[in-house]
Motif scaffolding. Sequence first.
Motif, PDB file in Angstrom:
ATOM      1  N   VAL A 102       0.817  -1.211   0.000  1.00  4.69           N
ATOM      2  CA  VAL A 102       0.000   0.000   0.000  1.00  4.69           C
ATOM      3  C   VAL A 102       0.848   1.257   0.000  1.00  4.69           C
ATOM      4  CG1 VAL A 102      -1.964  -1.097   1.165  1.00  4.69           C
ATOM      5  CG2 VAL A 102      -0.212   0.069   2.510  1.00  4.69           C
ATOM      6  N   GLU A 103       0.220   2.332  -0.467  1.00  2.00           N
ATOM      7  CA  GLU A 103       0.856   3.645  -0.402  1.00  2.00           C
ATOM      8  C   GLU A 103      -0.057   4.581   0.374  1.00  2.00           C
ATOM      9  OE1 GLU A 103       1.155   5.584  -4.230  1.00  2.00           O
ATOM     10  OE2 GLU A 103      -0.740   4.710  -4.890  1.00  2.00           O
ATOM     11  N   ARG A 104       0.530   5.449   1.143  1.00  2.00           N
ATOM     12  CA  ARG A 104      -0.213   6.421   1.941  1.00  2.00           C
ATOM     13  C   ARG A 104      -0.605   7.578   1.034  1.00  2.00           C
ATOM     14  NH1 ARG A 104       2.457  10.763   4.765  1.00  2.00           N
ATOM     15  NH2 ARG A 104       1.054  11.747   6.229  1.00  2.00           N
ATOM     16  N   VAL A 105      -1.886   7.939   1.072  1.00  2.00           N
ATOM     17  CA  VAL A 105      -2.385   9.057   0.274  1.00  2.00           C
ATOM     18  C   VAL A 105      -3.356   9.869   1.130  1.00  2.00           C
ATOM     19  CG1 VAL A 105      -2.123   7.922  -1.972  1.00  2.00           C
ATOM     20  CG2 VAL A 105      -4.267   7.691  -0.733  1.00  2.00           C
ATOM     21  N   PHE A 106      -3.559  11.095   0.746  1.00  2.00           N
ATOM     22  CA  PHE A 106      -4.569  11.940   1.370  1.00  2.00           C
ATOM     23  C   PHE A 106      -5.693  12.135   0.374  1.00  2.00           C
ATOM     24  CE2 PHE A 106      -1.001  12.903   4.058  1.00  2.00           C
ATOM     25  CZ  PHE A 106      -1.591  13.047   5.309  1.00  2.00           C
ATOM     26  N   SER A 107      -6.891  11.734   0.772  1.00  2.00           N
ATOM     27  CA  SER A 107      -8.029  11.930  -0.118  1.00  2.00           C
ATOM     28  C   SER A 107      -8.351  13.424  -0.166  1.00  2.00           C
ATOM     29  CB  SER A 107      -9.229  11.111   0.352  1.00  2.00           C
ATOM     30  OG  SER A 107      -9.592  11.442   1.673  1.00  2.00           O
ATOM     31  N   SER A 108      -8.698  13.871  -1.339  1.00  2.00           N
ATOM     32  CA  SER A 108      -8.955  15.296  -1.563  1.00  2.00           C
ATOM     33  C   SER A 108     -10.396  15.663  -1.222  1.00  2.00           C
ATOM     34  CB  SER A 108      -8.688  15.646  -3.027  1.00  2.00           C
ATOM     35  OG  SER A 108      -9.679  15.032  -3.855  1.00  2.00           O
ATOM     36  N   PHE A 109     -10.652  16.946  -1.185  1.00  2.00           N
ATOM     37  CA  PHE A 109     -12.024  17.433  -1.009  1.00  2.00           C
ATOM     38  C   PHE A 109     -12.912  16.835  -2.092  1.00  2.00           C
ATOM     39  CE2 PHE A 109     -15.345  20.381  -2.313  1.00  2.00           C
ATOM     40  CZ  PHE A 109     -16.059  20.514  -1.129  1.00  2.00           C
ATOM     41  N   GLU A 110     -12.449  16.880  -3.339  1.00  2.00           N
ATOM     42  CA  GLU A 110     -13.243  16.389  -4.465  1.00  2.00           C
ATOM     43  C   GLU A 110     -13.528  14.894  -4.337  1.00  2.00           C
ATOM     44  OE1 GLU A 110     -10.477  18.293  -4.792  1.00  2.00           O
ATOM     45  OE2 GLU A 110     -11.415  20.161  -5.460  1.00  2.00           O
ATOM     46  N   GLU A 111     -12.538  14.102  -3.921  1.00  2.33           N
ATOM     47  CA  GLU A 111     -12.757  12.658  -3.749  1.00  2.33           C
ATOM     48  C   GLU A 111     -13.782  12.385  -2.659  1.00  2.33           C
ATOM     49  OE1 GLU A 111      -8.572  10.493  -4.804  1.00  2.33           O
ATOM     50  OE2 GLU A 111      -8.571  11.884  -3.100  1.00  2.33           O
ATOM     51  N   ASN A 112     -13.669  13.091  -1.553  1.00  3.34           N
ATOM     52  CA  ASN A 112     -14.630  12.904  -0.466  1.00  3.34           C
ATOM     53  C   ASN A 112     -16.016  13.367  -0.876  1.00  3.34           C
ATOM     54  OD1 ASN A 112     -13.319  11.861   2.161  1.00  3.34           O
ATOM     55  ND2 ASN A 112     -11.813  13.226   1.262  1.00  3.34           N
ATOM     56  N   LEU A 113     -16.095  14.468  -1.585  1.00  2.00           N
ATOM     57  CA  LEU A 113     -17.385  14.958  -2.078  1.00  2.00           C
ATOM     58  C   LEU A 113     -18.011  13.943  -3.027  1.00  2.00           C
ATOM     59  CD1 LEU A 113     -19.508  17.175  -2.217  1.00  2.00           C
ATOM     60  CD2 LEU A 113     -18.091  18.309  -3.959  1.00  2.00           C
ATOM     61  N   ASP A 114     -17.227  13.413  -3.956  1.00  2.00           N
ATOM     62  CA  ASP A 114     -17.733  12.394  -4.879  1.00  2.00           C
ATOM     63  C   ASP A 114     -18.199  11.150  -4.134  1.00  2.00           C
ATOM     64  OD1 ASP A 114     -17.249  14.041  -7.058  1.00  2.00           O
ATOM     65  OD2 ASP A 114     -15.382  13.033  -7.632  1.00  2.00           O
ATOM     66  N   ASN A 115     -17.438  10.733  -3.119  1.00  2.00           N
ATOM     67  CA  ASN A 115     -17.825   9.550  -2.335  1.00  2.00           C
ATOM     68  C   ASN A 115     -19.126   9.785  -1.571  1.00  2.00           C
ATOM     69  OD1 ASN A 115     -15.653   7.978  -3.167  1.00  2.00           O
ATOM     70  ND2 ASN A 115     -14.359   8.668  -1.494  1.00  2.00           N
TER      71      ASN A 115
END
Length: 151
Positions: free
Chosen positions: A30-43
């Motif tokens: 796995v790789e560590r990532v930060f979900s963006s505002f747009e990704e969270n909004l889409d989810n």
Amino acid sequence: MTEVFRNAESGKIVNQKPGYAGSDGGAGQVERVFSSFEENLDNLRAIVRLVRTAKPGAKIVMTVWPVALAATFGEEDIVVTNTESKCLLRAAIGQVTREFEDVIYFPAFELVTSLDAERAFRADRRNVLMPVVEHIMQVFQEAYFIDTEQS
């Protein structure tokens, strides 16, 4: 959470580093990532659509719970990472409540964080004191449930 782990091969996301609580469990994949505002909004939009598909007309209540993140897996300060995560999620929920009818925000985060830390949190400054949790649940019940004793 906005700090998540993506499987490099499948692209699937998990919210805790595999192996954090024990064996490797695939941590090397796995790789560590930060979900963006747009990704969270889409989810969140996708969640609303899924609920509406299963139960048209359902009212949906969203909230941000104020329990702080326990750790970060990067160099950033946990207080900074936690605040950014909570604010990003709160903003995304705010947008969803403006876009969809019958999607409501319940201010659990604000009810706790508006208090002095000593009145709201245990000594660990992370977990919310039980009387505060009970108060929040009472407010929630009064706001969204019919009082069966008076009906």
